[in-house]
Scaffold this motif. Structure first.
Motif, PDB file in Angstrom:
ATOM      1  N   MET A  97       2.375  17.199  -2.966  1.00 59.01           N
ATOM      2  CA  MET A  97       1.920  15.815  -2.852  1.00 59.01           C
ATOM      3  C   MET A  97       3.064  14.998  -2.258  1.00 59.01           C
ATOM      4  O   MET A  97       4.212  15.124  -2.675  1.00 59.01           O
ATOM      5  CB  MET A  97       1.526  15.260  -4.222  1.00 59.01           C
ATOM      6  CG  MET A  97       1.079  13.801  -4.191  1.00 59.01           C
ATOM      7  SD  MET A  97       0.286  13.280  -5.754  1.00 59.01           S
ATOM      8  CE  MET A  97       1.618  13.619  -6.929  1.00 59.01           C
ATOM      9  N   ARG A  98       2.736  14.167  -1.284  1.00 56.49           N
ATOM     10  CA  ARG A  98       3.758  13.360  -0.612  1.00 56.49           C
ATOM     11  C   ARG A  98       3.346  11.893  -0.628  1.00 56.49           C
ATOM     12  O   ARG A  98       2.246  11.540  -0.217  1.00 56.49           O
ATOM     13  CB  ARG A  98       3.945  13.836   0.830  1.00 56.49           C
ATOM     14  CG  ARG A  98       4.946  13.013   1.648  1.00 56.49           C
ATOM     15  CD  ARG A  98       5.222  13.687   2.981  1.00 56.49           C
ATOM     16  NE  ARG A  98       5.926  14.949   2.772  1.00 56.49           N
ATOM     17  CZ  ARG A  98       5.922  15.956   3.644  1.00 56.49           C
ATOM     18  NH1 ARG A  98       5.240  15.848   4.780  1.00 56.49           N
ATOM     19  NH2 ARG A  98       6.588  17.062   3.384  1.00 56.49           N
ATOM     20  N   GLU A  99       4.236  11.055  -1.133  1.00 54.30           N
ATOM     21  CA  GLU A  99       4.005   9.616  -1.162  1.00 54.30           C
ATOM     22  C   GLU A  99       4.880   8.937  -0.118  1.00 54.30           C
ATOM     23  O   GLU A  99       6.083   9.192  -0.039  1.00 54.30           O
ATOM     24  CB  GLU A  99       4.330   9.047  -2.544  1.00 54.30           C
ATOM     25  CG  GLU A  99       4.175   7.539  -2.642  1.00 54.30           C
ATOM     26  CD  GLU A  99       4.706   6.972  -3.937  1.00 54.30           C
ATOM     27  OE1 GLU A  99       3.975   7.040  -4.941  1.00 54.30           O
ATOM     28  OE2 GLU A  99       5.863   6.480  -3.953  1.00 54.30           O
ATOM     29  N   THR A 100       4.287   8.055   0.683  1.00 49.75           N
ATOM     30  CA  THR A 100       5.010   7.302   1.696  1.00 49.75           C
ATOM     31  C   THR A 100       4.901   5.821   1.374  1.00 49.75           C
ATOM     32  O   THR A 100       3.794   5.273   1.312  1.00 49.75           O
ATOM     33  CB  THR A 100       4.449   7.572   3.103  1.00 49.75           C
ATOM     34  OG1 THR A 100       4.536   8.980   3.377  1.00 49.75           O
ATOM     35  CG2 THR A 100       5.232   6.813   4.156  1.00 49.75           C
TER      36      THR A 100
ATOM     37  N   THR B 212       0.844  -1.192   0.000  1.00 50.50           N
ATOM     38  CA  THR B 212       0.000   0.000   0.000  1.00 50.50           C
ATOM     39  C   THR B 212       0.879   1.242   0.000  1.00 50.50           C
ATOM     40  O   THR B 212       2.041   1.210   0.412  1.00 50.50           O
ATOM     41  CB  THR B 212      -0.926   0.049   1.226  1.00 50.50           C
ATOM     42  OG1 THR B 212      -0.122   0.082   2.416  1.00 50.50           O
ATOM     43  CG2 THR B 212      -1.829  -1.169   1.264  1.00 50.50           C
ATOM     44  N   LEU B 213       0.323   2.334  -0.457  1.00 48.76           N
ATOM     45  CA  LEU B 213       1.015   3.622  -0.478  1.00 48.76           C
ATOM     46  C   LEU B 213       0.193   4.643   0.302  1.00 48.76           C
ATOM     47  O   LEU B 213      -1.041   4.656   0.207  1.00 48.76           O
ATOM     48  CB  LEU B 213       1.207   4.110  -1.915  1.00 48.76           C
ATOM     49  CG  LEU B 213       2.137   3.272  -2.795  1.00 48.76           C
ATOM     50  CD1 LEU B 213       2.013   3.697  -4.250  1.00 48.76           C
ATOM     51  CD2 LEU B 213       3.578   3.391  -2.326  1.00 48.76           C
ATOM     52  N   GLY B 214       0.863   5.485   1.059  1.00 43.22           N
ATOM     53  CA  GLY B 214       0.201   6.574   1.750  1.00 43.22           C
ATOM     54  C   GLY B 214       0.398   7.869   0.993  1.00 43.22           C
ATOM     55  O   GLY B 214       1.469   8.104   0.419  1.00 43.22           O
ATOM     56  N   TYR B 215      -0.627   8.712   0.973  1.00 38.77           N
ATOM     57  CA  TYR B 215      -0.531   9.987   0.264  1.00 38.77           C
ATOM     58  C   TYR B 215      -1.039  11.130   1.142  1.00 38.77           C
ATOM     59  O   TYR B 215      -2.061  11.012   1.810  1.00 38.77           O
ATOM     60  CB  TYR B 215      -1.340   9.962  -1.034  1.00 38.77           C
ATOM     61  CG  TYR B 215      -0.631   9.237  -2.155  1.00 38.77           C
ATOM     62  CD1 TYR B 215       0.313   9.883  -2.941  1.00 38.77           C
ATOM     63  CD2 TYR B 215      -0.879   7.892  -2.398  1.00 38.77           C
ATOM     64  CE1 TYR B 215       0.981   9.225  -3.950  1.00 38.77           C
ATOM     65  CE2 TYR B 215      -0.208   7.212  -3.404  1.00 38.77           C
ATOM     66  CZ  TYR B 215       0.722   7.894  -4.188  1.00 38.77           C
ATOM     67  OH  TYR B 215       1.399   7.228  -5.182  1.00 38.77           O
ATOM     68  N   ASP B 216      -0.285  12.224   1.120  1.00 43.47           N
ATOM     69  CA  ASP B 216      -0.724  13.500   1.679  1.00 43.47           C
ATOM     70  C   ASP B 216      -0.780  14.483   0.525  1.00 43.47           C
ATOM     71  O   ASP B 216       0.130  14.518  -0.319  1.00 43.47           O
ATOM     72  CB  ASP B 216       0.257  13.997   2.741  1.00 43.47           C
ATOM     73  CG  ASP B 216       0.186  13.200   4.021  1.00 43.47           C
ATOM     74  OD1 ASP B 216      -0.460  13.667   4.968  1.00 43.47           O
ATOM     75  OD2 ASP B 216       0.772  12.095   4.069  1.00 43.47           O
TER      76      ASP B 216
END
Length: 265
Positions: free
Chosen positions: A233-236, A217-221
């Protein structure tokens, strides 16, 4: 994913979705606690999709990218153009030093400090990544650092808006402007299969690239400012090697500076 304009089907879906939004509503999506008869706030999904479409329609942007993780710190900054023109000019700093990455009609050229030019294309952008194992041929459409640099951020943000379970974190100050902050997570396969533009083989290669690194899974802000502008945009991505965070700041293409995103915030 290629930095092409959003498909006609996607545009139609966006238009249908946004017809239900009241133009006078606040940018900050929040639970509806207003008195009866007050227009409901715009949902996080609607805000992100609108901002993504606005960025896509602009045809280009100046980006500043910061990636931090177990492999170290990388930065990049410059301009991207998509749609009728497919061009890019970015200064990249990674473990090999400082280089210049250019894009023209899907062809990528990368040269470090006057050294020999490395050539590639969008279908194998990761072949230019210093972390790519010697002699290893990356699968077409694989995700990663180089792919992120040459992809229209509006396209990725739109896919996030379609698929991620987004919530509002309220308003924040970003560069002296009050902006809305949204956060969500999404499964890799769902994110990259959202627009249907990848063939089954391309989708399998992309998902396999992440799965091979233990990322499911990927987290996004996402930070959206006045005028439906996607500003950050930030991808974790958390996998077997640890957590890698990639932050992309977005500005008008005519801006001349390449500010590096802040590591936190």
């Amino acid at each position: 994913m290629p930095p092409a304009p959003l498909s006609r089907t996607v545009r139609a879906a966006a238009a249908a979705l946004l017809l239900g939004a009241t133009t006078g509503c606040s940018l900050l999506a929040a639970p509806n606690a207003e008195p009866p008869g007050t227009p409901a706030p715009v949902s996080p999904r609607q805000v992100v999709l609108t901002a993504a479409q606005t960025l896509d329609d602009s045809g280009g942007a100046r980006i500043a990218v910061l990636q931090e993780g177990p492999a170290g710190r990388r930065t990049a900054g410059g301009t991207l153009t998509w749609g009728a023109r497919d061009e890019g000019a970015l200064t990249v700093t990674d473990e090999l030093g400082t280089g210049r990455l250019t894009v023209r009609d899907g062809v990528l050229d990368l040269a470090y400090q006057g050294g020999a030019v490395k050539h590639g294309d969008r279908a194998a952008a990761e072949s230019l990544d210093p972390a790519t194992a010697a002699g290893a041929a990356p699968a077409p459409w694989a995700g990663g650092w180089m792919t992120a640099l040459v992809t229209n951020p509006g396209s990725r943000a739109y896919a996030v808006g379609q698929t991620a379970k987004l919530s509002s974190l309220g308003g924040e100050d970003l560069g002296g402007t009050t902006v809305a902050h949204y956060r969500g997570t999404v499964e890799v396969a769902e994110l990259f299969g959202a627009d249907g533009e990848l063939s089954p083989q391309q989708l399998a290669a992309t998902v396999g690239w992440y799965q091979g690194r233990g990322v499911a899974t990927l987290g996004y802000d996402l930070w959206v400012g006045p005028g439906d502008r996607l500003l950050r945009m930030r991808e974790t991505a958390t996998g077997a090697a640890g957590t890698t965070v990639t932050t992309t700041d977005v500005g008008p293409a005519e801006e001349s500076a390449d500010p590096a995103p802040e590591a936190t915030g």
